[in-house]
Structures are given as C-alpha cells and as structure tokens.
Design an enzyme around this catalytic site. Structure first.
Site, short mmCIF file in Angstrom:
data_model
loop_
_atom_site.label_atom_id
_atom_site.label_comp_id
_atom_site.label_asym_id
_atom_site.label_seq_id
_atom_site.Cartn_x
_atom_site.Cartn_y
_atom_site.Cartn_z
N CYS A 77 -22.55 -5.10 32.13
CA CYS A 77 -22.14 -4.68 33.64
C CYS A 77 -22.51 -5.82 34.38
O CYS A 77 -21.22 -6.40 34.95
CB CYS A 77 -23.28 -3.63 34.20
N GLU A 125 -21.78 5.00 38.65
CA GLU A 125 -23.01 5.47 37.89
C GLU A 125 -24.00 4.09 38.06
O GLU A 125 -23.49 3.09 37.92
CB GLU A 125 -22.66 5.93 36.43
#
Ligand code: NAD
Length: 435
Positions: free
Chosen positions: A261, A149
């Site tokens: 992230c 993603e």
C-alpha cells in the site's frame, strides 16, 4: 443483506468474512481459480491472525461462499464490493484495469438496482469511471459508493471488526441508508461512520497513507541525524511522541516502509498531483528518503566488513514487510538481501510466516531455516528486518556462540544497545549512535 465481494485478496477476504459474521449472505468472487478452489476446501490463502476461524465458521454456517463466477455473484447480490488489486502502472498511477473489468461485468449483469462500492484504493474520479463503465451496459438504475478500506495487514480482522472510523462517499440517500445498515454492527462503541462526497472519500484514503508514510520517512531521517550527532532516536521518539499534538504511533525508525500500500499509494498520489498541476514535493522527498532507507541495513553490514562482503554469510531474521503477515511485497528485506547477493554474500533467512512468499522471489538463491537459530550457524552476522515478537527476547548466549562473529545489525531496534554490548555483541541499531 446479499453481498458480493469481488477480489478475494487480503482486503476482499477479510471484508467478506467480516460481513458474513454479522449475518449477511456473502459470496466472495475471484478470477484466481486456485485460490477459490483452496477456499472452497477450507484452505486460507494468506496468513492473517484470526482470519482462519472467522472464515471457517461462516463457511460452515453457510453465510460465506466462494466462486470464480463473478457474473453469477453479481446477479445474486444487492450490494457489490469491488476489492480487486490496483497495482502501480508504469508511470506510478494506479492501474484501474481490474476495477473497470469488474465494473463491466457488473453492468452486464445488473438484473435489478444494486449498490456498487469501491473498496479498492482508487484515485479521485474512479467512482465516476466505474459509473460510466457500468452505464455502458445497462439501463437499470444503480448506486455508486466509495468506501476505502483502512485495515492493516497483520491486524486486518481486528481493524475491520472494530474500525477507528468508516469513511463512505455517497451521492444518494438510499446508498447512505444501505451503508449505515451494513456498518452499524461494527461501530456500536461509537466510532463514527463519516459520510462525505465521493471525491473526498477517495482522497481520504491516499491522504491517510501518505501522512503515515511521511511520518515514517521523517522519523527515519531524524534517526540518521541522531546517528551522526550522538543522539538516541528511541529517546527522541518517546520525547516527541508524548506530545498530544504529535502522538506516539508510526514513529519507529526502521529499514523503510514496504508492503502493497504505502509505496504504491504515495506514487499514485504524486502522479495525481502531476496530472492536476499540483506539485507534491513533500511526497517526492518521502519516497526518495524511503528508497535510501531500504539500503541502510545493507550499508551498515558493508561498513562492518570494510566493504568486503563477498564470501560472507549473513543470517537474516524477518522477511515480511512487517510482523504478523506473510506479505513480502516491497519488503525492505528483499532490497537488503538482493544487495547482499550482489555483493557476493550468502544469505540464510528465517521468518515465522513469510518463507514461502520469499521463496517465490529468491527461489534457492538464498537458504531458509525453519527455526531462527537454524540460520545462525556459520553466519558472520545477524541482520534483523522484521519486528516479529518471537525475536524480542531470544537466547543471546546461543546467538553469540553460534555466530562466527557477534555482530547484530538491528533494523528494528528490538534490543538495548548497552545490554548487548555487555553481552559481548557489536550491536548496530537505527539512529542509536555508531558502535
Ligand atoms: P490482493 O492482490 O491481495 O488481492 C486482489 C485480488 O483481486 C486477487 O485475488 C486477484 O486475483 C483478484 N482479481 C483481480 N482481478 C479480478 C477480477 N477482474 N475479478 C475478480 N477478481 C480479480 O490485493 P489486496 O491487498 O487485497 O488489495 C486490494 C485493494 O485494496 C487494493 O486497491 C489495495 O490498495 C487496497 N487496500 C489494501 C490493503 C492491504 O493492507 N492489503 C489495505 C487497504 C486497502
């Protein structure tokens, strides 16, 4: 299609709601009972623009449901997305415990052929481990797919609904067909679904995040050099960003990258390199530069007070690691605040969305204001750490007369140094010369 999304965090909730919006019957499953109870009662656990109406609409239409019963969600679905967290392990590698837990439950509940898609960011080889874990518990055939993603927090709904590209690693024509059907509604304007082998798809996600983190650290180091040489990093950014080979995005000097992230994915890629005997010196430097950058705003504040911050009060605007999110995971603001507290300063902070998530970290070690101007009274300086829109055109006169000393250390370069100087401020941005 009947879809299960296991893991209902920033990614899982957006993916689940997005797929429901295009007519799929989606069940989002999570082990966090509080989160699921809240969602069942129409409470959205995170701040993400556009997410609330999307979730509520699809819930109302009966296309989006929530459960803590992962096994049941698996049994009811043809397609299962694994979207659980993959936090860094002690050695920096991605911790796959949650992913493999879900794989086990999928294997134990494989009532018919299903397509299992890893959405979580996972190192090369993980899909094969998922396959092996499932196969331990079932003889039914199944497909494994890697579909990393690329959504950004703060624009997650838009990014999912209108992706630049969809990356899919597959090994079977059937899985390719299923993914094509699922994503066709999102790429009607011609953006590509890029099919590839599974290892390349897994690597693509890490390479993308590592490249973006590299641009940030590169620009932050150029900004430090600009400060030392009298150049203006904002002008340099424009100058290089207009070169089509370079491009303008991700070149804003700032207080360092954070979030859930970039830091963990850079670490995990370095670790993969070490495991495979490939030294990723560039990424080690990117990480080290970022660690230093996270202290730059603190160092500037310290310099303005000749190293004597004890007893001072610093107002902070912005706690989230970027604008439009309540996420403070690895946020540079946390590093700056911790350093200020260690130096004996007091901190009064504002953020439009991230006060609750920050309270979780600092409790009442700092004070919070509901309004940006609330935190200025009695403060010796203002530090800006998140680029929220509402900080861009403030009432400077009110700031100047409320602060005890008209000093702004701007970690996001929101203001024009000349204008601020004329208004009577000492203004210190990133890479814009020493005031
Ligand atoms: P998150 O922490 O917000 O959510 C993860 C969810 O998984 C939590 O709600 C947790 O309770 C749930 N969970 C954990 N173990 C479970 C289990 N065994 N069964 C069911 N649920 C379980 O994480 P996130 O930010 O959504 O990230 C998820 C993955 O997507 C990570 O691999 C991340 O790297 C990746 N990713 C994140 C982003 C982002 O911007 N946050 C973007 C792209 C990719």
């Amino acid at each position: 299609m009947k879809v299960a999304v296991v893991g209902t965090g920033y990614v899982g909730l957006v993916v689940g709601a997005g797929l429901a919006e295009t007519g799929n019957a989606v069940v989002c499953a999570d082990v966090d009972a509080g989160k699921i109870a809240g969602l069942q009662a129409n409470r959205i656990p995170i701040y993400e623009p556009g997410l609330e109406p999307l979730v509520l609409r699809n819930q109302k239409e009966g296309r989006l449901t929530f459960t803590t019963d992962v096994a049941d969600a698996v049994r009811r679905s043809e397609v299962i997305f694994i979207a659980v967290g993959t936090p860094p392990d002690e050695d920096g590698s991605a911790d796959l415990q949650h992913v493999l837990d879900v794989a086990r439950v999928i294997g134990q509940n494989m009532t018919a052929t299903k397509t299992v898609i890893t959405k979580s960011t996972v190192p090369v080889g993980t899909a094969q481990r998922v396959r092996a874990e499932i196969a331990k518990h079932t003889r039914t055939a199944f497909h494994v797919v890697s579909n990393p993603e690329f959504l950004k927090e703060g624009a997650a709904v838009d990014d999912f609904m209108k992706p630049d590209r969809v990356v899919v690693g597959v090994e079977s024509a059937e899985a390719m067909q299923i993914l094509n059907e699922l994503y066709a509604p999102f790429v009607r304007t011609g953006n590509p679904i890029i099919f590839m082998d599974i290892a390349s798809a897994e690597m693509t996600k890490y390479a993308a995040n590592a490249m973006l983190a590299t641009r940030i650290s590169f620009m932050n180091q150029i900004a430090l050099l600009c400060e030392a040489t009298g150049a203006d990093a904002q002008l340099v950014r424009k100058g290089i960003g207009s070169d089509a080979r370079i491009g303008a995005a991700f070149l804003f000097p700032g207080p360092g990258y954070g979030g859930s992230c970039f830091p963990k994915d850079v670490k995990a890629l370095i670790r993969t390199g070490e495991d495979r005997g490939v030294s990723l010196g560039i990424l080690q430097a990117v990480e080290a530069a970022n660690e230093r950058q996270k202290r730059v705003v603190f160092d500037k504040l310290s310099r303005h007070f000749d190293g004597r911050l004890a007893g001072r009060t610093i107002a902070v605007w912005g706690l989230a690691f970027k604008a439009q999110t309540d996420d403070v995971r690895e946020s540079p603001a946390l590093v700056v605040i911790e350093a200020l507290l260690e130096a004996g300063a007091r901190v009064s902070a504002h953020d439009p969305a991230a006060i609750e998530t920050t309270r979780y970290v600092f409790g009442d070690r700092i004070s919070y204001g509901a309004h940006p101007y609330d935190v200025l009274a009695g403060a010796d300086a203002l530090a800006i750490l998140t680029e929220w829109l509402e900080y861009r055109n403030p009432d400077f006169e009110r700031i100047r007369t409320t602060l005890k000393r008209p000093l702004i250390v701007d970690g996001r370069n929101l203001y024009d140094p000349e204008r601020l100087a004329k208004l009577g401020f000492t203004y210190d941005g990133i890479g814009r010369g020493r005031p």
